[in-house]
Write an enzyme that holds these catalytic residues in place. Structure first.
Site, PDB file in Angstrom:
ATOM      1  CB  SER A   1       5.427  -6.283   8.341  1.00  0.00           C
ATOM      2  OG  SER A   1       5.208  -5.110   8.186  1.00  0.00           O
TER       3      SER A   1
ATOM      4  CG  ASP B   1       3.588  -5.578  10.884  1.00  0.00           C
ATOM      5  OD1 ASP B   1       4.642  -5.444  11.644  1.00  0.00           O
ATOM      6  OD2 ASP B   1       2.972  -6.439  10.685  1.00  0.00           O
TER       7      ASP B   1
ATOM      8  NE  ARG C   1      -2.109  -0.468   3.676  1.00  0.00           N
ATOM      9  CZ  ARG C   1      -2.673   0.023   4.883  1.00  0.00           C
ATOM     10  NH1 ARG C   1      -4.011   0.815   4.694  1.00  0.00           N
ATOM     11  NH2 ARG C   1      -2.137   0.325   5.922  1.00  0.00           N
TER      12      ARG C   1
END
Length: 897
Positions: free
Chosen positions: A583, A637, A519
């Site tokens: 992450s 994350d 994203r």
């Protein structure tokens, strides 16, 4: 025609039958409800028979059958030869009146005596055999091998038996006779009939008796049976429908003859439906009608013979004989002459007509109640059309020349949406009782093997305490300079040293890479009284060939996606500060430097491990040469999750991810972090706890299934704790267990389908769906069908249980890890009680029906001095990355000033 007018009330139109069907459906509901059952006439008794035969039953069984005109002892051999065959030996014993109307002790002595005699003649005394006891009277059962007699029916009136457990009475009598027998099941003959037919036809789920008595049973969904605990699976319900109408529900259909018959019976006012249907009463009904017609001069020139005045003189066998196709009239003449009634030709025709109307009404009423049961089955299954089989037994159905045909025809007319096969039972009370016993033995053996397979997943509190202590020790190793290099839990410093204080403002970009999607976000943060965060984002897929290609291709793809987004938002010219959520385990030397320790979660891009991901991103931006960005922070994350919640709740100092992966971060005192200079303040530590256990310290709780999953994964031997607690692997553990249970013959009839052999078919979302409390087993079966697994109801129960055990263990292990962290925080602060908030994200926590509850309960048990609040994070990887960037900018500016 005179007869027609006279017996007008005995003829029932389809409209009336549909009404009877609706009335019976209402009675069934009453009987099933806990509050309405005490006053219901149709008792809907749970039989504790939970499963139909599946063809794998085998062995030698005994069965005794009490309830008909004779007492029977059976020996049944069931062969597991793939042909579902069985062999039956039986012997009949009379049931004299002194036994059927004497006292209880005599009755059970007589039964034990007959059985001993049977075992003697069959040379069975030396073997200990399981026995099924067919007892064809209404009993209240609380388990399969126990039943309290509610009331005698038919021609039985034995003193001192009502309201006692008939199985223990039989056991006592058998002990007295030293019979080497194990009474395992109490079975109603109706249930036995269903089970016998169910052995030959897997679609059979209704049993029907139409003989001296009448009754029906069927497989009901457990969730509708409020009298029995649990709502998984099905159980056979013995309706005891003979009592339908005892509360007056059928009074408008009962004729003067029905009333007269009832008053003269052994049990006036009871079993009124049975008295309109069963063969015990039909002959008597015919006698009463003929008597009245004769008195009124319509038959036999008005001459009443003694036979016509004698109760029980006309029996069912006479009615059947008179209704025969060809010889019916001559039979009628013969029978009436024997009764000293000298009939004319017209008399014979009229009497034959009376018989037809009486037996036809019986078939009609029986069809209406059966149609109600079939409709209920179809609605339970949520089907528009249903195919099913009804197992039938009973003298009236078998010996009457036209009864069966009439019944079938009416049922099909009343329920056109059910394709019904009627299957004649072969000795339901004997073979059926053996079948119930065989199924009970099979289920008990299956239960034992299932418990053995799943036992290693049930972790007692002491074991979890031990896991917590080990986690604590591993955390300490990771923080200490001397042991950090060899520690499995890496305790990586993130250089995030402050939480949001509300003064953050501006526009920030965030990138989020951590799974199969990527994203790009634009985040606008406002400060002051009107504090707010606005976000705009776009999602891009990462194809497998890029996840597992070269590092350069991966980062070029990322920059291509950023360029698309900047164009899309029209902000290509601005040099915005950027937070990069990455992450994967990274070693950081500062907030904007992150060296990849190793890929996880299916990524395998080459030339990245050991490289600084920020440099790789900057290089790719330079290669493209279209725009420039200020990369301020590389973020995990888990840290983003903590930050997002910290923005709302200053008490949040822990971030937890329970999703595809499993990880945790928390604010640690600088003085405890030996690998970073300085002792003031705090810094967020990314524990990377997924690797806990890679040194073998929790091997004793890993099962053979965990080892299978690990060996088949992309990174064998690595991330062992994560493989027991995260969404990416739970479905795979379930699949391995299902394969093992199928090999043991406990599932899917022992057949491992192609789809079950495929790695990864069992996605974690299926676990969440299967374990949802709102989901009936039918829907579980549908999910399994989507996966190409053709399951029975019993299979679905087992699959649901396996999913539950695996996800519960995951939540408890995760809770043990979290308890170690909150305890450490409490000691750091030096307080008696700690109040702390944990920011949580991840699909397993958010979507699984029980994971979050079990996790919270476990933390409470293992860290009783900590009050932990769980807060769901809203987009930690996007909003969190922007907040970290904003905080870093603020701290950087403060530092410069």
């Amino acid at each position: 025609r005179q007869v027609d007018r006279y017996l007008f009330h005995l003829r029932l139109s389809d409209e009336v039958l549909l009404d009877v069907m609706a009335r019976f459906q209402a009675e069934m509901l009453k009987g099933l409800g806990r509050d309405t059952n005490p006053t219901a006439t149709v008792k809907m008794l749970p039989s504790f028979v939970r499963s139909l035969p599946d063809g794998s039953e085998k062995g030698d069984f005994l069965a005794v059958d009490l309830g008909g005109s004779q007492f029977r002892a059976h020996q049944v051999k069931v062969f597991d030869d793939g042909k579902q065959s069985s062999q039956l030996d039986r012997r009949f014993y009379p049931t004299p009146k002194e036994v059927t109307q004497g006292n209880g002790a005599e009755l059970f002595d007589y039964v034990a005596d007959c059985l001993s005699d049977f075992m003697e003649t069959k040379n069975l005394k030396h073997k200990k055999l399981p026995l099924g006891f067919t007892f064809s009277f209404p009993c209240k059962q609380t388990k399969l091998e126990e039943g309290v007699l509610l009331a005698w029916t038919k021609h039985f009136r034995v003193r001192g038996v009502q309201d006692t457990d008939v199985v223990s009475s039989l056991r006592k009598a058998l002990q007295k006779h030293k019979a080497n027998v194990d009474v395992l099941a109490l079975v109603n003959d109706t249930v036995g009939t269903m089970m016998t037919c169910g052995y030959d036809d897997q679609h059979c789920e209704v049993g029907l008796i139409i003989g001296t008595g009448t009754n029906a049973c069927y497989m009901e969904e457990m969730r509708h049976i409020s009298l029995v605990e649990g709502d998984e699976g099905r159980m056979c319900i013995n309706t005891e429908w003979g009592a339908f109408g005892d509360d007056g529900a059928l009074d408008d259909l009962r004729t003067e003859f029905d009333r007269e018959l009832d008053l003269g019976s052994l049990n006036p006012g009871k079993q009124l439906f049975e008295k309109m249907i069963s063969s015990l009463y039909l002959g008597e009904l015919v006698r009463l009608i003929l008597l009245k017609m004769t008195k009124e001069g319509l038959l036999f020139n008005g001459k009443v013979s003694t036979a016509l005045l004698t109760k029980g003189k006309i029996e069912m066998k006479h009615v059947s004989a008179m209704e025969k196709y060809k010889e019916g009239l001559s039979n009628t003449k013969e029978i009436l002459t024997e009764l000293n009634l000298f009939p004319s030709e017209e008399d014979c025709v009229a009497v034959q007509h009376v018989c037809t109307i009486v037996s036809f009404r019986s078939a009609n009423l029986c069809a209406a109640a059966l149609a109600a049961i079939l409709t209920r089955l179809r609605e339970n299954k949520k089907l528009l059309r249903m195919r099913t089989t009804v197992g039938i037994d009973g003298g009236l159905y078998k010996t009457h020349p036209k009864y069966a045909k009439r019944l079938h025809k009416v049922v099909r007319r009343l329920v056109p949406t059910c394709d019904v096969r009627f299957l004649l039972s072969e000795s339901g009370s004997g073979r059926g009782a053996a079948m119930v016993t065989a199924v009970a033995l099979r289920l008990a053996a299956q239960r034992r093997r299932l418990d053995t397979a799943l036992a290693p997943f049930l972790l007692p509190l002491a074991t979890l305490q031990e896991v917590k202590d080990k986690m604590r020790a591993e955390l300490e190793y990771g923080l200490k300079r001397d042991t950090q290099a060899d520690a499995t839990v890496k305790m990586l410093p993130t250089y995030v040293c402050g939480m949001p204080d509300g003064t953050e403002k501006g526009k920030f970009l965030a990138l989020d890479l951590g799974g199969t999607n990527f994203r790009v976000l634009l985040v606008k943060i406002k400060s002051g009284r009107r504090r707010s965060v606005q976000m705009y984002n776009k999602i891009f897929a990462i194809p497998l060939e890029i996840m597992q290609g070269t590092g350069e291709e991966l980062f070029d793809h990322i920059v291509q996606c950023i360029a698309d987004f900047l164009d899309y938002m029209g902000i290509k010219g601005a040099r915005l500060p950027l937070g990069f959520t990455f992450s994967f385990p990274c070693r950081q030397a500062s907030i904007d430097k992150g060296t990849l320790v190793g890929w996880t979660k299916g990524f395998k891009a080459t030339d990245c491990e050991g490289e600084d991901v920020v440099d790789m991103l900057r290089e790719a931006i330079r290669r493209r040469n279209e725009f420039d960005l200020d990369i301020v922070a590389v973020v995990n994350d888990t840290v983003g999750t903590m930050m997002t919640c910290g923005y709302e709740d200053p008490n949040c100092e822990i971030g937890l991810i329970a999703g595809t992966g499993s990880n945790l971060c928390y604010m640690e005192d600088m003085k405890n972090i030996e690998i970073v200079e300085g002792n003031e303040g705090k810094m967020c530590i990314n524990t990377e706890w997924g690797a806990f256990g890679d040194n073998g310290c929790i091997d004793h709780i890993r099962t053979k299934y965990d080892r299978e999953v690990d060996e088949g994964s992309l990174n064998p031997g690595k991330q062992r704790y994560e493989k027991m607690t995260s969404g990416m692997y739970l479905g795979e553990i379930v699949r391995q267990i299902l394969i093992d249970l199928t090999k043991q013959g406990l599932l899917f009839r022992g057949h491992i389908s192609e789809s079950l052999r495929k790695r990864g078919i069992f996605e974690t979302k299926f676990l969440s769906q299967i374990e949802s409390d709102r989901l009936a087993l039918l829907q579980v079966r549908r999910i399994l069908q989507q996966l190409g697994l053709d399951s029975t109801c019993d299979d679905s129960i087992i699959v649901k249980e396996v999913c539950g055990v695996v996800s519960r263990r995951a939540a408890r292990l995760c809770g043990a890890g979290l308890a170690a962290i909150v305890e450490k925080k409490r000691e750091n602060r030096g307080v008696e009680r700690l109040q702390i908030t944990v920011g949580v994200d991840g699909t397993l926590y958010k979507l699984h029906p029980h994971f979050s509850r079990v996790l919270r309960e476990t933390v409470k048990e293992l860290a009783p001095q900590c009050d932990v609040t769980f807060m769901l994070s809203e987009d930690g990887s996007g909003k969190g990355a922007a907040l970290i960037t904003a905080v870093a900018k603020r701290l950087h500016n403060v530092g410069q000033k």
